[in-house]
Design a protein around this motif. Structure first.
Motif, mmCIF file in Angstrom:
data_model
loop_
_atom_site.group_PDB
_atom_site.id
_atom_site.type_symbol
_atom_site.label_atom_id
_atom_site.label_comp_id
_atom_site.label_asym_id
_atom_site.label_seq_id
_atom_site.Cartn_x
_atom_site.Cartn_y
_atom_site.Cartn_z
ATOM 1 N N GLU A 77 0.802 -1.223 0.000
ATOM 2 C CA GLU A 77 0.000 0.000 0.000
ATOM 3 C C GLU A 77 0.838 1.278 0.000
ATOM 4 N N ALA A 78 2.006 1.221 0.569
ATOM 5 C CA ALA A 78 2.847 2.422 0.670
ATOM 6 C C ALA A 78 3.232 2.981 -0.701
ATOM 7 N N THR A 79 3.158 2.155 -1.732
ATOM 8 C CA THR A 79 3.561 2.610 -3.074
ATOM 9 C C THR A 79 2.390 3.127 -3.911
ATOM 10 N N ILE A 80 1.208 3.192 -3.319
ATOM 11 C CA ILE A 80 0.043 3.668 -4.067
ATOM 12 C C ILE A 80 0.261 5.054 -4.661
ATOM 13 N N PRO A 81 0.831 6.024 -3.933
ATOM 14 C CA PRO A 81 1.044 7.339 -4.557
ATOM 15 C C PRO A 81 1.922 7.271 -5.805
ATOM 16 N N GLU A 82 2.970 6.463 -5.775
ATOM 17 C CA GLU A 82 3.838 6.328 -6.951
ATOM 18 C C GLU A 82 3.107 5.624 -8.101
ATOM 19 N N ARG A 83 2.306 4.635 -7.769
ATOM 20 C CA ARG A 83 1.525 3.936 -8.800
ATOM 21 C C ARG A 83 0.507 4.873 -9.430
ATOM 22 N N LYS A 84 -0.125 5.696 -8.600
ATOM 23 C CA LYS A 84 -1.077 6.670 -9.137
ATOM 24 C C LYS A 84 -0.380 7.643 -10.095
ATOM 25 N N LEU A 85 0.831 8.051 -9.756
ATOM 26 C CA LEU A 85 1.590 8.951 -10.621
ATOM 27 C C LEU A 85 1.909 8.283 -11.959
ATOM 28 N N ILE A 86 2.318 7.044 -11.910
ATOM 29 C CA ILE A 86 2.593 6.299 -13.145
ATOM 30 C C ILE A 86 1.347 6.245 -14.024
ATOM 31 N N LEU A 87 0.211 5.929 -13.427
ATOM 32 C CA LEU A 87 -1.039 5.851 -14.183
ATOM 33 C C LEU A 87 -1.437 7.212 -14.744
ATOM 34 N N GLU A 88 -1.247 8.259 -13.958
ATOM 35 C CA GLU A 88 -1.576 9.607 -14.435
ATOM 36 C C GLU A 88 -0.709 9.994 -15.624
ATOM 37 N N GLN A 89 0.582 9.700 -15.541
ATOM 38 C CA GLN A 89 1.488 10.020 -16.645
ATOM 39 C C GLN A 89 1.119 9.233 -17.900
ATOM 40 N N LYS A 90 0.772 7.972 -17.722
ATOM 41 C CA LYS A 90 0.386 7.146 -18.869
ATOM 42 C C LYS A 90 -0.907 7.671 -19.482
ATOM 43 N N ARG A 91 -1.844 8.053 -18.641
ATOM 44 C CA ARG A 91 -3.117 8.589 -19.127
ATOM 45 C C ARG A 91 -2.880 9.861 -19.939
ATOM 46 N N ASN A 92 -2.057 10.751 -19.418
ATOM 47 C CA ASN A 92 -1.768 11.994 -20.135
ATOM 48 C C ASN A 92 -1.111 11.726 -21.483
ATOM 49 N N SER A 93 -0.210 10.761 -21.512
ATOM 50 C CA SER A 93 0.437 10.382 -22.767
ATOM 51 C C SER A 93 -0.584 9.848 -23.771
ATOM 52 N N LEU A 94 -1.488 9.017 -23.301
ATOM 53 C CA LEU A 94 -2.526 8.457 -24.173
ATOM 54 C C LEU A 94 -3.478 9.539 -24.678
ATOM 55 N N LEU A 95 -3.810 10.504 -23.826
ATOM 56 C CA LEU A 95 -4.676 11.600 -24.263
ATOM 57 C C LEU A 95 -4.010 12.430 -25.354
ATOM 58 N N ALA A 96 -2.707 12.655 -25.220
ATOM 59 C CA ALA A 96 -1.974 13.398 -26.257
ATOM 60 C C ALA A 96 -1.979 12.619 -27.566
ATOM 61 N N GLN A 97 -1.763 11.323 -27.499
ATOM 62 C CA GLN A 97 -1.802 10.485 -28.709
ATOM 63 C C GLN A 97 -3.198 10.489 -29.316
#
Length: 75
Positions: free
Chosen positions: A17-37
Motif C-alpha cells: 500500500e505504501a507505493t500507491i502514490p507512486e503507482r497513481k503517478l505512473i497511471l496519471e502520466q500514462k493517461r496523459n500520454s494516451l490523451l496526447a496520442q
C-alpha cells in the motif's frame, strides 16, 4: 504500458500500500500520454475527413480542383 513500465508497476504493487502514490503517478502520466496520442489521432482523422469532403465536392462538380503541390499559372 511497455513491458518495462509493467514490471516497474508490478514491483511497486508487490511492495504494498505504501507505493500507491507512486503507482497513481505512473497511471496519471500514462493517461496523459494516451490523451496526447488520442488528440494527434483525432487531428489526423479530421484532416482526412476535410480532404475527403474536398474530393467529394470536386467529383460532384461543386468545387474546382486545385492543388498546393502543383504550380498553376491560372491562379
Amino acid at each position: 504500458m511497455s513491458i518495462s513500465e509493467m514490471k516497474k508497476y508490478l514491483a511497486l504493487c508487490l511492495q504494498g500500500e505504501a507505493t500507491i502514490p507512486e503507482r497513481k503517478l505512473i497511471l496519471e502520466q500514462k493517461r496523459n500520454s494516451l490523451l496526447a496520442q488520442q488528440q494527434q489521432i483525432q487531428d489526423a482523422i479530421n484532416y482526412i475527413d476535410l480532404k475527403q469532403g474536398f474530393y467529394d465536392d470536386v467529383l460532384a462538380g461543386k468545387t474546382k480542383y486545385y492543388s498546393n503541390l502543383i504550380r498553376n499559372d491560372e491562379h
